[in-house]
Design an enzyme around this catalytic site. Structure first.
Site, PDB file in Angstrom:
ATOM      1  N   ALA A  43       0.827  -1.203   0.000  1.00 35.15           N
ATOM      2  CA  ALA A  43       0.000   0.000   0.000  1.00 35.15           C
ATOM      3  C   ALA A  43       0.865   1.258   0.000  1.00 35.15           C
ATOM      4  O   ALA A  43       0.575   2.216  -0.713  1.00 35.15           O
ATOM      5  CB  ALA A  43      -0.936  -0.011   1.208  1.00 35.15           C
ATOM      6  N   GLU A  44       1.908   1.278   0.839  1.00 37.42           N
ATOM      7  CA  GLU A  44       2.859   2.382   0.807  1.00 37.42           C
ATOM      8  C   GLU A  44       4.271   1.881   1.014  1.00 37.42           C
ATOM      9  O   GLU A  44       4.496   0.875   1.695  1.00 37.42           O
ATOM     10  CB  GLU A  44       2.562   3.446   1.884  1.00 37.42           C
ATOM     11  CG  GLU A  44       1.692   4.597   1.415  1.00 37.42           C
ATOM     12  CD  GLU A  44       0.223   4.292   1.559  1.00 37.42           C
ATOM     13  OE1 GLU A  44      -0.592   5.020   0.966  1.00 37.42           O
ATOM     14  OE2 GLU A  44      -0.111   3.315   2.246  1.00 37.42           O
ATOM     15  N   THR A  45       5.196   2.617   0.417  1.00 33.81           N
ATOM     16  CA  THR A  45       6.615   2.481   0.717  1.00 33.81           C
ATOM     17  C   THR A  45       7.094   3.830   1.231  1.00 33.81           C
ATOM     18  O   THR A  45       6.795   4.871   0.637  1.00 33.81           O
ATOM     19  CB  THR A  45       7.415   2.065  -0.521  1.00 33.81           C
ATOM     20  OG1 THR A  45       6.958   0.780  -0.962  1.00 33.81           O
ATOM     21  CG2 THR A  45       8.898   1.990  -0.216  1.00 33.81           C
TER      22      THR A  45
END
Length: 269
Positions: A43-45
């Site tokens: 979903a996020e880095t």
């Protein structure tokens, strides 16, 4: 570059919300950051680098989904603070310079981390035409959550309705800049949570986010007003699931949870 995958808002592996975390000497160009985030495909880095001493923040922090940079991300901030604390890269509270201002993460003696985020401004709006069909459930109310969060927040009839959603993700993209937060009061608060939610973010390439810290900056004021308590616990009822402890402090919301590092390695490209 050293890369870690951290499960956030959970105390066990393979639950909560996974985030990539990379500690850098400086940010490379945006195209490279986006390609790394696309490769990690969570979903996020989060990408962070240390700032000079004496400023208003200790580390610069940015967050990317596989398709876009975002203005705020709770679980990847928690994951980054966890990496800093467990590797010894930073001791004590850490101040992050972000697109949403300076955000503070404070490690606690019990192993949890508390994030200090801006409270989302809630503006009631009429339930948009078609959103019930896109969700597969009829909302009771709908709220705009402001520019940092960028979602439509809708309350459903009960916890069962939230858990049973099978939305049309493509159709949901029309209703906000990021997506839709669906929530309801907990059926049985004795289970250790006060409200439930699920988050669908088709506009940033995430059909369903497992556990969303930023959404709880809107959920906290919403449910605190209805339940009469500044301190609550939210359960995000995704398949991976996770809990977020919230404390409302006027224009700030404290989000607390744990994190677990599950993968560590080198980015070779």
């Amino acid at each position: 570059m050293r890369i870690r995958i951290v499960d956030a808002f959970t105390d066990r592996p393979f639950a909560g919300n996974p985030a990539g975390v990379l500690l850098l000497d400086a940010f490379p160009d945006d195209d490279r950051l986006q390609k790394v985030a696309m490769e990690v495909n969570h979903a996020e880095t989060a990408f962070a680098h240390r700032l000079p001493e004496g400023g208003e923040a200790d580390w610069a922090l940015r967050w990317f989904t596989p398709v876009a940079e975002v203005a705020m991300c709770g679980h990847a901030t928690l994951a980054t603070a966890h990496v800093l604390a467990t590797t010894g890269a930073h001791r004590g509270p850490v101040r992050f310079a972000t697109r949403s201002g300076v955000l503070i993460a404070t490690p606690r003696e019990d192993g949890s981390i508390t994030l200090d985020f801006p409270t989302a401004p809630l503006t009631e709006v009429g339930v948009p035409d078609g959103v019930a069909e896109a969700l597969g459930a009829e909302p009771r109310t709908a709220f705009d959550t402001g520019p940092n969060v960028g979602d439509l927040l809708v309350e459903l009839a009960d916890e069962k309705a939230v858990r049973g959603l099978t939305p049309d993700h493509k159709a949901l993209a029309a209703y906000s800049s990021r997506g839709v937060i669906a929530t309801a009061r907990a059926e049985d608060p004795s289970r250790g949570y006060d409200f439930v939610s699920r988050c669908f973010f088709p506009n940033v390439g995430i059909d369903e986010d497992p556990v969303t810290g930023s959404a709880h900056t809107a959920l906290a004021p919403y449910w605190s007003a209805r339940l009469g308590s500044a301190e609550l616990t939210g359960l995000q009822a995704s398949p991976r699931s996770g809990r977020v402890r919230t404390e409302l402090r006027d224009d700030r919301t404290l989000l607390s949870g744990r994190a677990v590092t599950v993968i560590e390695g080198d980015l070779l490209a």
